[in-house]
Design a protein around this motif. Sequence first.
Motif, mmCIF file in Angstrom:
data_model
loop_
_atom_site.group_PDB
_atom_site.id
_atom_site.type_symbol
_atom_site.label_atom_id
_atom_site.label_comp_id
_atom_site.label_asym_id
_atom_site.label_seq_id
_atom_site.Cartn_x
_atom_site.Cartn_y
_atom_site.Cartn_z
ATOM 1 N N UNK A 126 -21.130 28.192 48.457
ATOM 2 C CA UNK A 126 -21.172 26.593 47.325
ATOM 3 C C UNK A 126 -21.338 27.502 46.442
ATOM 4 N N UNK A 127 -21.380 28.566 46.511
ATOM 5 C CA UNK A 127 -21.681 29.040 44.277
ATOM 6 C C UNK A 127 -21.002 29.044 43.213
ATOM 7 N N UNK A 128 -21.377 28.448 42.182
ATOM 8 C CA UNK A 128 -20.415 28.355 41.586
ATOM 9 C C UNK A 128 -21.088 29.568 39.989
ATOM 10 N N UNK A 129 -19.339 29.438 40.157
ATOM 11 C CA UNK A 129 -20.311 30.678 38.298
ATOM 12 C C UNK A 129 -20.101 29.631 37.452
ATOM 13 N N UNK A 130 -20.361 28.419 37.741
ATOM 14 C CA UNK A 130 -20.541 28.050 36.447
ATOM 15 C C UNK A 130 -22.840 27.612 36.495
ATOM 16 N N UNK A 131 -22.345 27.434 37.464
ATOM 17 C CA UNK A 131 -23.683 27.333 37.926
ATOM 18 C C UNK A 131 -24.868 28.446 37.029
ATOM 19 N N UNK A 133 -28.090 29.879 37.179
ATOM 20 C CA UNK A 133 -29.019 30.802 38.183
ATOM 21 C C UNK A 133 -30.234 31.279 37.236
ATOM 22 N N UNK A 134 -29.729 31.921 36.182
ATOM 23 C CA UNK A 134 -31.297 32.406 35.917
ATOM 24 C C UNK A 134 -31.556 31.078 35.369
ATOM 25 N N UNK A 135 -31.706 30.220 35.042
ATOM 26 C CA UNK A 135 -32.565 29.069 35.268
ATOM 27 C C UNK A 135 -33.338 28.766 35.620
ATOM 28 N N UNK A 136 -35.083 29.083 35.515
ATOM 29 C CA UNK A 136 -35.790 29.313 37.342
ATOM 30 C C UNK A 136 -35.670 27.270 37.691
ATOM 31 N N UNK A 137 -35.350 26.549 36.879
ATOM 32 C CA UNK A 137 -35.715 25.239 37.450
ATOM 33 C C UNK A 137 -33.955 25.010 38.181
ATOM 34 N N UNK A 138 -32.863 26.005 38.101
ATOM 35 C CA UNK A 138 -31.796 25.619 38.412
ATOM 36 C C UNK A 138 -31.983 26.271 40.130
ATOM 37 N N UNK A 139 -32.393 27.606 39.899
ATOM 38 C CA UNK A 139 -32.547 28.439 40.736
ATOM 39 C C UNK A 139 -33.511 27.526 41.945
ATOM 40 N N UNK A 140 -34.950 27.131 41.189
ATOM 41 C CA UNK A 140 -35.633 26.437 42.486
ATOM 42 C C UNK A 140 -34.759 25.620 43.339
ATOM 43 N N UNK A 141 -33.753 24.762 42.586
ATOM 44 C CA UNK A 141 -32.907 23.921 43.169
ATOM 45 C C UNK A 141 -32.227 23.556 44.025
ATOM 46 N N UNK A 168 -28.227 34.735 45.018
ATOM 47 C CA UNK A 168 -29.172 33.891 43.999
ATOM 48 C C UNK A 168 -28.764 35.584 43.134
ATOM 49 N N UNK A 169 -29.826 36.992 43.417
ATOM 50 C CA UNK A 169 -29.281 37.571 42.639
ATOM 51 C C UNK A 169 -28.678 38.331 41.673
ATOM 52 N N UNK A 170 -27.551 38.222 42.727
ATOM 53 C CA UNK A 170 -26.101 39.050 42.776
ATOM 54 C C UNK A 170 -25.566 38.115 41.481
ATOM 55 N N UNK A 171 -25.473 36.663 41.858
ATOM 56 C CA UNK A 171 -24.986 36.169 40.951
ATOM 57 C C UNK A 171 -25.460 36.011 39.340
ATOM 58 N N UNK A 172 -26.525 36.341 39.342
ATOM 59 C CA UNK A 172 -27.699 36.269 38.431
ATOM 60 C C UNK A 172 -27.449 37.747 37.193
ATOM 61 N N UNK A 173 -27.066 38.827 38.304
ATOM 62 C CA UNK A 173 -26.971 39.973 37.786
ATOM 63 C C UNK A 173 -25.239 40.369 37.412
ATOM 64 N N UNK A 174 -24.374 39.629 37.702
ATOM 65 C CA UNK A 174 -23.892 39.336 37.164
ATOM 66 C C UNK A 174 -22.559 39.798 37.989
ATOM 67 N N UNK A 175 -22.829 39.874 39.860
ATOM 68 C CA UNK A 175 -21.717 40.022 40.376
ATOM 69 C C UNK A 175 -21.188 39.103 41.148
#
Length: 178
Positions: A126-131, A133-141, A168-175
Amino acid sequence: MNSERPAPELDPDANPASVARAIILRQLTNSPKSRQQLAQKLAERNVPAGVAEAVLNRFEEVKLIDDAEFAQLWVRSRAQNKALARGALRRELAGKGIAPELAEEALAQLSDEDEAGSAEALVRRKLRTSMNLADRAEREKYTRRWVAMLARKGYSPSAAFAVVDRLIDEQVDGESPE
């Protein structure tokens, strides 16, 4: 299922045991079934209870009906193909009439690592690089969505949140999510 059509009556000239054997063999040809599932099919076809019991017992004696083996196959198949967790599999087995002790033996073949890996694979799809996820509202959604998806598959809330938060943390951290 189809409440409009009455259950077919047994031919009065037919041997009920022969009819029961034919029904069971036809059912087992399609896919493995539990004893309860086969008993329900016989009841739907109005096979007398005593005859059904005797035929089912005989099929168990010759190992054509084996609830333990059915449970093992069911767990392997559903865990692999549907990525279901133990909780969902336990409910499915109970619905098929599998005794709790047989269900637990079958579920023992799934390790915590297998379950965590399946949950992770589901979320990674389900993860997409275009998301963003650093935005709090997006992350919670997305956290809510993905945890709910895992819950429907039988994963515990704590396991679901742990997997989702880590990915999500991995995605936000750029992994890479891949």
